[in-house]
Motif scaffolding. Structure first.
Motif, PDB file in Angstrom:
ATOM      1  N   ARG A  65      -2.604   1.925   6.742  1.00 34.77           N
ATOM      2  CA  ARG A  65      -3.058   3.315   6.821  1.00 34.77           C
ATOM      3  C   ARG A  65      -2.376   4.144   5.746  1.00 34.77           C
ATOM      4  NH1 ARG A  65       0.163   7.235   9.724  1.00 34.77           N
ATOM      5  NH2 ARG A  65       2.142   6.282  10.303  1.00 34.77           N
ATOM      6  N   GLU A  66      -3.090   5.157   5.300  1.00 31.02           N
ATOM      7  CA  GLU A  66      -2.537   6.099   4.332  1.00 31.02           C
ATOM      8  C   GLU A  66      -1.673   7.100   5.069  1.00 31.02           C
ATOM      9  OE1 GLU A  66      -4.001   9.276   0.941  1.00 31.02           O
ATOM     10  OE2 GLU A  66      -5.480   8.333   2.226  1.00 31.02           O
ATOM     11  N   ILE A  67      -0.565   7.486   4.452  1.00 30.59           N
ATOM     12  CA  ILE A  67       0.306   8.516   5.000  1.00 30.59           C
ATOM     13  C   ILE A  67       0.288   9.681   4.021  1.00 30.59           C
ATOM     14  CG2 ILE A  67       2.670   9.118   5.632  1.00 30.59           C
ATOM     15  CD1 ILE A  67       3.091   6.177   6.353  1.00 30.59           C
ATOM     16  N   LYS A  68      -0.101  10.841   4.491  1.00 31.54           N
ATOM     17  CA  LYS A  68      -0.134  12.039   3.640  1.00 31.54           C
ATOM     18  C   LYS A  68       1.288  12.525   3.415  1.00 31.54           C
ATOM     19  CE  LYS A  68      -4.632  12.416   3.547  1.00 31.54           C
ATOM     20  NZ  LYS A  68      -5.398  12.096   2.382  1.00 31.54           N
ATOM     21  N   ASP A  69       1.667  12.614   2.156  1.00 24.92           N
ATOM     22  CA  ASP A  69       3.014  13.048   1.800  1.00 24.92           C
ATOM     23  C   ASP A  69       2.918  13.745   0.449  1.00 24.92           C
ATOM     24  OD1 ASP A  69       5.667  13.385   1.095  1.00 24.92           O
ATOM     25  OD2 ASP A  69       6.267  11.354   1.617  1.00 24.92           O
ATOM     26  N   LYS A  70       3.173  15.034   0.429  1.00 23.04           N
ATOM     27  CA  LYS A  70       3.028  15.812  -0.809  1.00 23.04           C
ATOM     28  C   LYS A  70       4.025  15.394  -1.883  1.00 23.04           C
ATOM     29  CE  LYS A  70       1.189  19.656   1.676  1.00 23.04           C
ATOM     30  NZ  LYS A  70       0.308  20.675   1.393  1.00 23.04           N
ATOM     31  N   SER A  71       5.141  14.787  -1.488  1.00 22.81           N
ATOM     32  CA  SER A  71       6.149  14.403  -2.472  1.00 22.81           C
ATOM     33  C   SER A  71       5.830  13.055  -3.135  1.00 22.81           C
ATOM     34  CB  SER A  71       7.529  14.330  -1.826  1.00 22.81           C
ATOM     35  OG  SER A  71       7.571  13.284  -0.879  1.00 22.81           O
ATOM     36  N   ARG A  72       4.867  12.336  -2.613  1.00 16.82           N
ATOM     37  CA  ARG A  72       4.489  11.037  -3.178  1.00 16.82           C
ATOM     38  C   ARG A  72       2.989  11.013  -3.414  1.00 16.82           C
ATOM     39  NH1 ARG A  72       8.930   7.939  -3.100  1.00 16.82           N
ATOM     40  NH2 ARG A  72      10.430   8.340  -1.470  1.00 16.82           N
ATOM     41  N   GLU A  73       2.592  10.412  -4.535  1.00 11.26           N
ATOM     42  CA  GLU A  73       1.185  10.420  -4.917  1.00 11.26           C
ATOM     43  C   GLU A  73       0.298   9.659  -3.931  1.00 11.26           C
ATOM     44  OE1 GLU A  73      -1.424  10.002  -8.892  1.00 11.26           O
ATOM     45  OE2 GLU A  73       0.575  10.815  -8.835  1.00 11.26           O
ATOM     46  N   TYR A  74       0.681   8.460  -3.587  1.00  8.78           N
ATOM     47  CA  TYR A  74      -0.102   7.674  -2.638  1.00  8.78           C
ATOM     48  C   TYR A  74       0.854   6.791  -1.848  1.00  8.78           C
ATOM     49  CZ  TYR A  74      -3.459   4.723  -0.469  1.00  8.78           C
ATOM     50  OH  TYR A  74      -4.186   4.066   0.485  1.00  8.78           O
ATOM     51  N   LEU A  75       0.992   7.083  -0.573  1.00  8.84           N
ATOM     52  CA  LEU A  75       1.905   6.358   0.305  1.00  8.84           C
ATOM     53  C   LEU A  75       1.080   5.683   1.386  1.00  8.84           C
ATOM     54  CD1 LEU A  75       4.899   5.870   1.277  1.00  8.84           C
ATOM     55  CD2 LEU A  75       4.660   7.983   2.578  1.00  8.84           C
ATOM     56  N   PHE A  76       1.344   4.417   1.635  1.00  3.51           N
ATOM     57  CA  PHE A  76       0.652   3.763   2.733  1.00  3.51           C
ATOM     58  C   PHE A  76       1.597   2.848   3.494  1.00  3.51           C
ATOM     59  CE2 PHE A  76      -0.159   1.176  -0.983  1.00  3.51           C
ATOM     60  CZ  PHE A  76      -0.105  -0.132  -0.552  1.00  3.51           C
ATOM     61  N   GLU A  77       1.223   2.582   4.735  1.00  4.74           N
ATOM     62  CA  GLU A  77       2.044   1.803   5.642  1.00  4.74           C
ATOM     63  C   GLU A  77       1.261   0.584   6.109  1.00  4.74           C
ATOM     64  OE1 GLU A  77       4.556   2.953   9.519  1.00  4.74           O
ATOM     65  OE2 GLU A  77       2.398   3.215   9.740  1.00  4.74           O
ATOM     66  N   MET A  78       1.908  -0.568   6.031  1.00  2.00           N
ATOM     67  CA  MET A  78       1.341  -1.789   6.601  1.00  2.00           C
ATOM     68  C   MET A  78       2.088  -2.058   7.899  1.00  2.00           C
ATOM     69  SD  MET A  78       0.787  -4.470   3.409  1.00  2.00           S
ATOM     70  CE  MET A  78       2.394  -5.154   3.655  1.00  2.00           C
ATOM     71  N   VAL A  79       1.352  -2.219   8.976  1.00  2.00           N
ATOM     72  CA  VAL A  79       1.952  -2.579  10.259  1.00  2.00           C
ATOM     73  C   VAL A  79       1.656  -4.056  10.479  1.00  2.00           C
ATOM     74  CG1 VAL A  79       2.005  -2.154  12.744  1.00  2.00           C
ATOM     75  CG2 VAL A  79       1.614  -0.254  11.162  1.00  2.00           C
ATOM     76  N   MET A  80       2.716  -4.819  10.652  1.00  2.00           N
ATOM     77  CA  MET A  80       2.579  -6.261  10.840  1.00  2.00           C
ATOM     78  C   MET A  80       2.328  -6.557  12.321  1.00  2.00           C
ATOM     79  SD  MET A  80       3.101  -6.550   7.693  1.00  2.00           S
ATOM     80  CE  MET A  80       3.172  -8.262   7.239  1.00  2.00           C
ATOM     81  N   LYS A  81       1.780  -7.719  12.604  1.00  2.00           N
ATOM     82  CA  LYS A  81       1.496  -8.098  13.991  1.00  2.00           C
ATOM     83  C   LYS A  81       2.753  -8.191  14.843  1.00  2.00           C
ATOM     84  CE  LYS A  81      -2.911 -10.292  13.190  1.00  2.00           C
ATOM     85  NZ  LYS A  81      -3.705 -11.527  13.214  1.00  2.00           N
ATOM     86  N   ASP A  82       3.917  -8.407  14.215  1.00  2.00           N
ATOM     87  CA  ASP A  82       5.171  -8.460  14.975  1.00  2.00           C
ATOM     88  C   ASP A  82       5.776  -7.071  15.195  1.00  2.00           C
ATOM     89  OD1 ASP A  82       6.202  -7.786  12.504  1.00  2.00           O
ATOM     90  OD2 ASP A  82       7.382  -9.615  12.269  1.00  2.00           O
ATOM     91  N   GLY A  83       5.051  -6.016  14.769  1.00  2.00           N
ATOM     92  CA  GLY A  83       5.500  -4.642  14.970  1.00  2.00           C
ATOM     93  C   GLY A  83       6.283  -4.050  13.814  1.00  2.00           C
ATOM     94  N   LYS A  84       6.691  -4.860  12.851  1.00  2.00           N
ATOM     95  CA  LYS A  84       7.436  -4.343  11.705  1.00  2.00           C
ATOM     96  C   LYS A  84       6.519  -3.507  10.826  1.00  2.00           C
ATOM     97  CE  LYS A  84      10.794  -8.039  11.590  1.00  2.00           C
ATOM     98  NZ  LYS A  84      11.330  -9.183  10.865  1.00  2.00           N
TER      99      LYS A  84
END
Length: 105
Positions: A65-84
């Motif tokens: 998923r994309e995370i909106k953050d004005k201090s970074r141009e494009y930030l995204f998060e990967m959630v692994m099946k183990d929760g990490k």
């Protein structure tokens, strides 16, 4: 690993910053390469085994998923099946915008 040998199954490659797993406040720049069902990351662009820092198998990823953050141009998060959770950010520059995962565009 020669680039021409592996270009057939290459989806994208380029620089991204990854948040460190142990030191959450620190970010490291890596050369990422999505090939077949694996996202590899290297300390150098040459993609040689001695520069390989790690990999994520796509089948172990639950969501991206994309995370909106004005201090970074494009930030995204990967959630692994183990929760990490893995945070990645594109570097400034037109060539890195092609690294945005297809499902997020």
């Amino acid at each position: 690993m020669a680039a021409e040998d592996n270009s057939k199954d290459l989806v994208f490659e380029g620089y991204l910053k990854k948040r460190k797993d142990k030191m959450k406040f620190a970010w490291a720049k890596y050369w990422f390469r999505l090939q077949n069902t694996t996202l590899f990351f290297y300390t150098e662009k040459q993609c040689e085994a001695c520069h390989l820092r790690g990999q994520y198998y796509i089948y172990t990823v639950q969501s991206v998923r994309e995370i909106k953050d004005k201090s970074r141009e494009y930030l995204f998060e990967m959630v692994m099946k183990d929760g990490k959770r893995k945070l990645l950010v594109s570097l400034c520059g037109a060539e890195t915008h092609s690294l945005v995962p297809v499902g997020i565009r």
